[in-house]
Design a protein around this motif. Sequence first.
Motif, PDB file in Angstrom:
ATOM      1  N   MET A   1       1.108  -1.261  -0.033  1.00 18.86           N
ATOM      2  CA  MET A   1      -0.007  -0.313  -0.112  1.00 18.86           C
ATOM      3  C   MET A   1       1.011   1.141   0.181  1.00 18.86           C
ATOM      4  O   MET A   1       1.607   1.706   0.922  1.00 18.86           O
ATOM      5  CB  MET A   1      -0.943   0.018   1.187  1.00 18.86           C
ATOM      6  N   ALA A   2       0.231   2.145  -0.495  1.00 15.61           N
ATOM      7  CA  ALA A   2       1.463   3.399  -0.810  1.00 15.61           C
ATOM      8  C   ALA A   2       1.013   3.533   0.729  1.00 15.61           C
ATOM      9  O   ALA A   2       0.158   3.877   1.622  1.00 15.61           O
ATOM     10  CB  ALA A   2       0.550   4.270  -1.588  1.00 15.61           C
ATOM     11  N   GLU A   3       1.724   5.111   0.421  1.00 14.41           N
ATOM     12  CA  GLU A   3       1.562   6.156   2.469  1.00 14.41           C
ATOM     13  C   GLU A   3       1.029   7.391   1.963  1.00 14.41           C
ATOM     14  O   GLU A   3       1.260   8.014   1.031  1.00 14.41           O
ATOM     15  CB  GLU A   3       3.264   5.902   2.677  1.00 14.41           C
ATOM     16  N   LEU A   4       0.778   7.607   3.027  1.00 14.82           N
ATOM     17  CA  LEU A   4       0.033   8.981   3.422  1.00 14.82           C
ATOM     18  C   LEU A   4       1.061  10.306   2.888  1.00 14.82           C
ATOM     19  O   LEU A   4       2.179   9.508   3.663  1.00 14.82           O
ATOM     20  CB  LEU A   4      -0.985   9.213   4.600  1.00 14.82           C
ATOM     21  N   ASP A   5       0.838  10.864   2.883  1.00 17.02           N
ATOM     22  CA  ASP A   5       1.601  12.581   2.445  1.00 17.02           C
ATOM     23  C   ASP A   5       1.827  13.092   3.646  1.00 17.02           C
ATOM     24  O   ASP A   5       0.815  13.524   4.029  1.00 17.02           O
ATOM     25  CB  ASP A   5       1.645  13.333   1.063  1.00 17.02           C
ATOM     26  N   LYS A   6       2.657  13.227   4.285  1.00 16.13           N
ATOM     27  CA  LYS A   6       2.693  14.212   5.350  1.00 16.13           C
ATOM     28  C   LYS A   6       2.916  15.582   5.265  1.00 16.13           C
ATOM     29  O   LYS A   6       2.396  16.323   6.663  1.00 16.13           O
ATOM     30  CB  LYS A   6       4.598  13.773   6.062  1.00 16.13           C
ATOM     31  N   HIS A   7       2.800  16.135   4.376  1.00 14.32           N
ATOM     32  CA  HIS A   7       2.558  16.956   4.310  1.00 14.32           C
ATOM     33  C   HIS A   7       1.542  17.455   3.961  1.00 14.32           C
ATOM     34  O   HIS A   7       0.349  18.816   4.429  1.00 14.32           O
ATOM     35  CB  HIS A   7       2.966  18.154   2.605  1.00 14.32           C
ATOM     36  N   LEU A   8      -0.052  16.326   3.827  1.00 11.28           N
ATOM     37  CA  LEU A   8      -1.468  15.945   3.419  1.00 11.28           C
ATOM     38  C   LEU A   8      -1.995  15.428   4.442  1.00 11.28           C
ATOM     39  O   LEU A   8      -2.658  15.637   5.438  1.00 11.28           O
ATOM     40  CB  LEU A   8      -1.774  15.565   2.134  1.00 11.28           C
ATOM     41  N   LEU A   9      -0.971  15.650   5.858  1.00  9.94           N
ATOM     42  CA  LEU A   9      -1.813  14.834   7.558  1.00  9.94           C
ATOM     43  C   LEU A   9      -2.820  16.269   8.158  1.00  9.94           C
ATOM     44  O   LEU A   9      -3.502  15.436   8.939  1.00  9.94           O
ATOM     45  CB  LEU A   9      -0.903  14.632   7.722  1.00  9.94           C
ATOM     46  N   ALA A  10      -1.824  17.333   7.638  1.00  6.67           N
ATOM     47  CA  ALA A  10      -3.114  18.157   8.568  1.00  6.67           C
ATOM     48  C   ALA A  10      -4.178  18.205   7.845  1.00  6.67           C
ATOM     49  O   ALA A  10      -4.453  18.679   6.922  1.00  6.67           O
ATOM     50  CB  ALA A  10      -2.473  19.366   8.847  1.00  6.67           C
ATOM     51  N   PRO A  11      -5.382  18.539   8.645  1.00 13.36           N
ATOM     52  CA  PRO A  11      -6.238  18.386   7.868  1.00 13.36           C
ATOM     53  C   PRO A  11      -7.105  19.935   6.914  1.00 13.36           C
ATOM     54  O   PRO A  11      -7.541  20.133   6.425  1.00 13.36           O
ATOM     55  CB  PRO A  11      -7.856  18.293   9.221  1.00 13.36           C
ATOM     56  N   ALA A  12      -6.217  21.057   8.183  1.00  5.23           N
ATOM     57  CA  ALA A  12      -6.384  22.374   6.898  1.00  5.23           C
ATOM     58  C   ALA A  12      -5.784  22.501   5.956  1.00  5.23           C
ATOM     59  O   ALA A  12      -6.154  22.757   4.658  1.00  5.23           O
ATOM     60  CB  ALA A  12      -6.277  23.438   7.957  1.00  5.23           C
ATOM     61  N   ARG A  13      -4.619  21.303   5.425  1.00  7.00           N
ATOM     62  CA  ARG A  13      -3.844  21.426   4.291  1.00  7.00           C
ATOM     63  C   ARG A  13      -4.634  20.518   3.631  1.00  7.00           C
ATOM     64  O   ARG A  13      -4.900  21.418   2.207  1.00  7.00           O
ATOM     65  CB  ARG A  13      -2.016  21.087   5.035  1.00  7.00           C
ATOM     66  N   LEU A  14      -5.399  19.303   4.106  1.00 11.41           N
ATOM     67  CA  LEU A  14      -5.754  18.485   3.254  1.00 11.41           C
ATOM     68  C   LEU A  14      -6.720  19.058   2.390  1.00 11.41           C
ATOM     69  O   LEU A  14      -7.295  19.730   1.471  1.00 11.41           O
ATOM     70  CB  LEU A  14      -6.320  17.482   3.774  1.00 11.41           C
ATOM     71  N   LYS A  15      -7.827  20.071   3.606  1.00  8.37           N
ATOM     72  CA  LYS A  15      -9.082  20.778   3.125  1.00  8.37           C
ATOM     73  C   LYS A  15      -8.897  21.784   2.193  1.00  8.37           C
ATOM     74  O   LYS A  15      -9.201  21.962   0.653  1.00  8.37           O
ATOM     75  CB  LYS A  15      -9.785  21.397   4.376  1.00  8.37           C
ATOM     76  N   LEU A  16      -7.429  22.470   2.055  1.00 11.51           N
ATOM     77  CA  LEU A  16      -6.515  24.038   2.172  1.00 11.51           C
ATOM     78  C   LEU A  16      -6.404  22.803  -0.326  1.00 11.51           C
ATOM     79  O   LEU A  16      -7.095  23.901  -1.142  1.00 11.51           O
ATOM     80  CB  LEU A  16      -5.651  24.260   2.224  1.00 11.51           C
ATOM     81  N   THR A  17      -5.816  22.172  -0.142  1.00 10.06           N
ATOM     82  CA  THR A  17      -5.807  21.707  -1.535  1.00 10.06           C
ATOM     83  C   THR A  17      -7.451  20.767  -1.892  1.00 10.06           C
ATOM     84  O   THR A  17      -7.090  20.937  -2.768  1.00 10.06           O
ATOM     85  CB  THR A  17      -5.037  20.435  -0.844  1.00 10.06           C
ATOM     86  N   THR A  18      -7.804  20.333  -1.142  1.00 14.84           N
ATOM     87  CA  THR A  18      -8.998  19.650  -1.706  1.00 14.84           C
ATOM     88  C   THR A  18      -9.830  21.202  -2.618  1.00 14.84           C
ATOM     89  O   THR A  18     -10.299  21.351  -3.189  1.00 14.84           O
ATOM     90  CB  THR A  18     -10.012  19.159  -0.693  1.00 14.84           C
ATOM     91  N   MET A  19      -9.483  22.141  -1.549  1.00 15.37           N
ATOM     92  CA  MET A  19     -10.642  23.368  -2.007  1.00 15.37           C
ATOM     93  C   MET A  19      -9.654  23.619  -3.586  1.00 15.37           C
ATOM     94  O   MET A  19     -10.322  24.518  -4.465  1.00 15.37           O
ATOM     95  CB  MET A  19     -10.096  24.669  -1.362  1.00 15.37           C
ATOM     96  N   LEU A  20      -8.305  24.190  -3.696  1.00 12.38           N
ATOM     97  CA  LEU A  20      -7.414  24.108  -4.942  1.00 12.38           C
ATOM     98  C   LEU A  20      -8.167  22.871  -5.968  1.00 12.38           C
ATOM     99  O   LEU A  20      -7.633  24.319  -7.519  1.00 12.38           O
ATOM    100  CB  LEU A  20      -6.163  24.227  -4.794  1.00 12.38           C
ATOM    101  N   THR A  21      -8.814  21.694  -5.380  1.00 17.47           N
ATOM    102  CA  THR A  21      -9.047  21.678  -6.728  1.00 17.47           C
ATOM    103  C   THR A  21      -9.729  22.087  -8.079  1.00 17.47           C
ATOM    104  O   THR A  21     -10.257  21.642  -9.265  1.00 17.47           O
ATOM    105  CB  THR A  21      -9.359  20.044  -6.598  1.00 17.47           C
ATOM    106  N   ALA A  22     -10.902  22.610  -7.418  1.00 20.42           N
ATOM    107  CA  ALA A  22     -12.205  23.031  -8.051  1.00 20.42           C
ATOM    108  C   ALA A  22     -11.717  24.551  -8.880  1.00 20.42           C
ATOM    109  O   ALA A  22     -12.716  24.821  -9.814  1.00 20.42           O
ATOM    110  CB  ALA A  22     -13.427  23.634  -7.160  1.00 20.42           C
ATOM    111  N   VAL A  23     -10.796  24.673  -8.843  1.00 23.20           N
ATOM    112  CA  VAL A  23     -10.479  26.047  -8.973  1.00 23.20           C
ATOM    113  C   VAL A  23      -9.313  26.422  -9.939  1.00 23.20           C
ATOM    114  O   VAL A  23      -8.603  25.283  -9.084  1.00 23.20           O
ATOM    115  CB  VAL A  23     -10.697  27.436  -8.282  1.00 23.20           C
ATOM    116  N   SER A  24      -8.858  26.874 -11.136  1.00 25.34           N
ATOM    117  CA  SER A  24      -7.388  27.141 -11.375  1.00 25.34           C
ATOM    118  C   SER A  24      -6.798  28.247 -11.072  1.00 25.34           C
ATOM    119  O   SER A  24      -5.617  27.842 -10.006  1.00 25.34           O
ATOM    120  CB  SER A  24      -7.272  28.293 -12.938  1.00 25.34           C
ATOM    121  N   GLU A  25      -7.122  29.056  -9.430  1.00 28.61           N
ATOM    122  CA  GLU A  25      -6.430  29.547  -8.759  1.00 28.61           C
ATOM    123  C   GLU A  25      -7.946  30.650  -7.863  1.00 28.61           C
ATOM    124  O   GLU A  25      -8.435  30.534  -8.175  1.00 28.61           O
ATOM    125  CB  GLU A  25      -5.501  30.812  -9.200  1.00 28.61           C
ATOM    126  N   VAL A  26      -7.387  30.762  -6.522  1.00 27.26           N
ATOM    127  CA  VAL A  26      -8.253  31.750  -6.073  1.00 27.26           C
ATOM    128  C   VAL A  26      -7.215  32.773  -4.842  1.00 27.26           C
ATOM    129  O   VAL A  26      -6.199  32.583  -5.022  1.00 27.26           O
ATOM    130  CB  VAL A  26      -8.537  30.545  -4.585  1.00 27.26           C
TER     131      VAL A  26
END
Length: 95
Positions: A1-26
């Motif tokens: 199994m692949a590993e979780l990315d250490k930079h995305l373990l913080a919930p706020a960073r995971l949410k932030l990157t997820t929000m960015l998938t919906a736009v070209s920039e914000v």
Amino acid sequence: MAELDKHLLAPARLKLTTMLTAVSEVEFAVLRDGLGVSDSVLSKHLATLADAGYVRSRKGTYEGRRTTWVALSPKGRKVLHNHVAVLREIIDGVD
């Protein structure tokens, strides 16, 4: 199994990157308000993600005021996709 990315373990960073998938920039303020965090907290998260090459930012002017625009990099998009795939594998194992 692949590993979780250490930079995305913080919930706020995971949410932030997820929000960015919906736009070209914000705009920085839109991210801040969407996450419900202070400017300094968002800045720290963005610095961590930028250092990893997951986001990029640019300064500009919008409606006469200076602002910062943030975008998910191709690397960030790929890492997020892989991170979510690992999360799904983990969740699939739950009864």
